[in-house]
Write an enzyme that holds these catalytic residues in place. Structure first.
Site, mmCIF file in Angstrom:
data_model
loop_
_atom_site.group_PDB
_atom_site.id
_atom_site.type_symbol
_atom_site.label_atom_id
_atom_site.label_comp_id
_atom_site.label_asym_id
_atom_site.label_seq_id
_atom_site.Cartn_x
_atom_site.Cartn_y
_atom_site.Cartn_z
ATOM 1 N N SER A 1 -11.636 3.101 -2.126
ATOM 2 C CA SER A 1 -11.234 1.956 -1.322
ATOM 3 C C SER A 1 -9.831 2.167 -0.731
ATOM 4 C CB SER A 1 -11.318 0.692 -2.174
ATOM 5 O OG SER A 1 -11.260 -0.472 -1.382
ATOM 6 N N MET A 2 -8.867 1.300 -1.030
ATOM 7 C CA MET A 2 -7.512 1.535 -0.561
ATOM 8 C C MET A 2 -6.978 2.867 -1.074
ATOM 9 S SD MET A 2 -3.950 -0.579 -1.169
ATOM 10 C CE MET A 2 -3.759 -0.040 -2.874
ATOM 11 N N PHE B 1 -7.128 -1.547 -4.091
ATOM 12 C CA PHE B 1 -6.329 -2.766 -3.938
ATOM 13 C C PHE B 1 -6.805 -3.850 -4.893
ATOM 14 C CE2 PHE B 1 -5.582 -6.766 -1.422
ATOM 15 C CZ PHE B 1 -4.203 -6.748 -1.479
ATOM 16 N N ASP C 1 -22.188 -2.390 0.755
ATOM 17 C CA ASP C 1 -20.834 -2.582 0.247
ATOM 18 C C ASP C 1 -20.352 -3.932 0.762
ATOM 19 O OD1 ASP C 1 -18.019 -2.589 -0.108
ATOM 20 O OD2 ASP C 1 -17.922 -0.408 0.023
ATOM 21 N N HIS D 1 -19.615 -1.585 -3.793
ATOM 22 C CA HIS D 1 -18.295 -1.063 -3.459
ATOM 23 C C HIS D 1 -17.671 -0.198 -4.550
ATOM 24 C CE1 HIS D 1 -14.476 -0.692 -1.514
ATOM 25 N NE2 HIS D 1 -13.840 -1.265 -2.528
#
Length: 269
Positions: A93-94, A25, A194, A224
């Site tokens: 992530s996303m 994202f 993260d 992250h």
């Protein structure tokens, strides 16, 4: 709008085993490009699309929704599925949530998943405020470049449009409900440190999927965006090992791996 330098999508034509990579994202393919190139060097067919609204300016993201982001990875998956005998999906992530939804919806057409710091929930009081706040405040500061490695920078937006954040919240809730439908072999690599997605999200994914072939790996040296961080090489190698194991002899059952496009799958290879 022109695409930001480095944020371009990536495609490589290789062997009969395909890999789809999904970025995160407000990010771009740049965060996954070294991973994609590593897979390509191993003879795989690789697709790394640019998600709608990403890689240009945050105003473009503000007018997109999760349906747009998912439709793009679904389209890229179908292209690979037409071309390849097996398709693996990787996500950051996303992008991890996008990968999980592909797995839940496509079943055994997805051969396996590799997830790096997968997002599962928008946390904190802000999550509850989003439905109203998005009408009052357009953006908040960005979440890019959470990287421990000095000099490593993510090509991503410096602002997060709240409309898109609200869409992300809705998408995470949808995917969370679908997690029990995920049965594919799975590798989850996550960072204890993260500052964007807490380890609880990886724990939630691991606890709710129905996969039996599951590997959890801690990325102790990374934040992250671990694909650009100190543990990047480990991510790349672990994903290749995972794909090689599951793709061995995938085409003809001979065990030679000759048609898979994955180097090292042959006996003694």
């Amino acid at each position: 709008m022109p695409v930001l330098p480095g944020a371009e999508p990536y495609r490589h034509e290789g062997g009969e085993v395909g890999v789809l990579l999904c970025h995160g994202f407000t990010g771009s393919p740049q965060s996954m490009r070294p991973w994609a190139e590593h897979l390509a060097e191993r003879g795989l067919t690789v697709s790394l699309p640019l998600l709608p609204g990403h890689g240009t300016r945050w105003e473009d993201l503000a007018v997109t929704g999760w349906q747009d982001w998912y439709a793009e990875v679904d389209r890229a998956f179908e292209e690979l599925a037409e071309r390849c005998s097996q398709v693996f999906v990787c996500g950051l992530s996303m992008g991890g949530a996008l990968a999980l939804r592909l797995a839940a919806r496509h079943g055994d057409r997805v051969a396996g998943l590799v997830l790096v710091n997968p997002g599962n929930k928008v946390h904190g009081a802000a999550a509850h405020a989003l439905p109203v706040a998005r009408h009052l405040v357009r953006t908040i500061p960005g979440i890019a470049s959470d990287i421990a490695k000095e000099g490593s920078v993510e090509v991503a937006y410096d602002r997060v449009p709240l409309h898109a954040a609200h869409q992300l919240r809705n998408f995470f809730r949808l995917v969370d409900r679908e997690l029990p439908q995920v049965t594919q072999p799975l590798v989850v690599l996550h960072s204890p440190q993260d500052h964007v997605v807490p380890p609880a999200d990886s724990a939630r994914v691991l606890g709710r999927v129905s996969s039996r072939d599951v590997t959890e790996i801690l990325l102790e040296q990374s934040y992250h965006v671990a694909t650009l961080d100190h543990d990047a090489d480990r991510i790349f190698e672990e994903s290749v090992t995972f794909i090689e194991r599951l793709a061995d002899g995938a085409d003809d059952g001979s065990g030679t791996g000759a048609d898979t496009g994955v180097e090292g799958t042959a006996s003694g290879g």
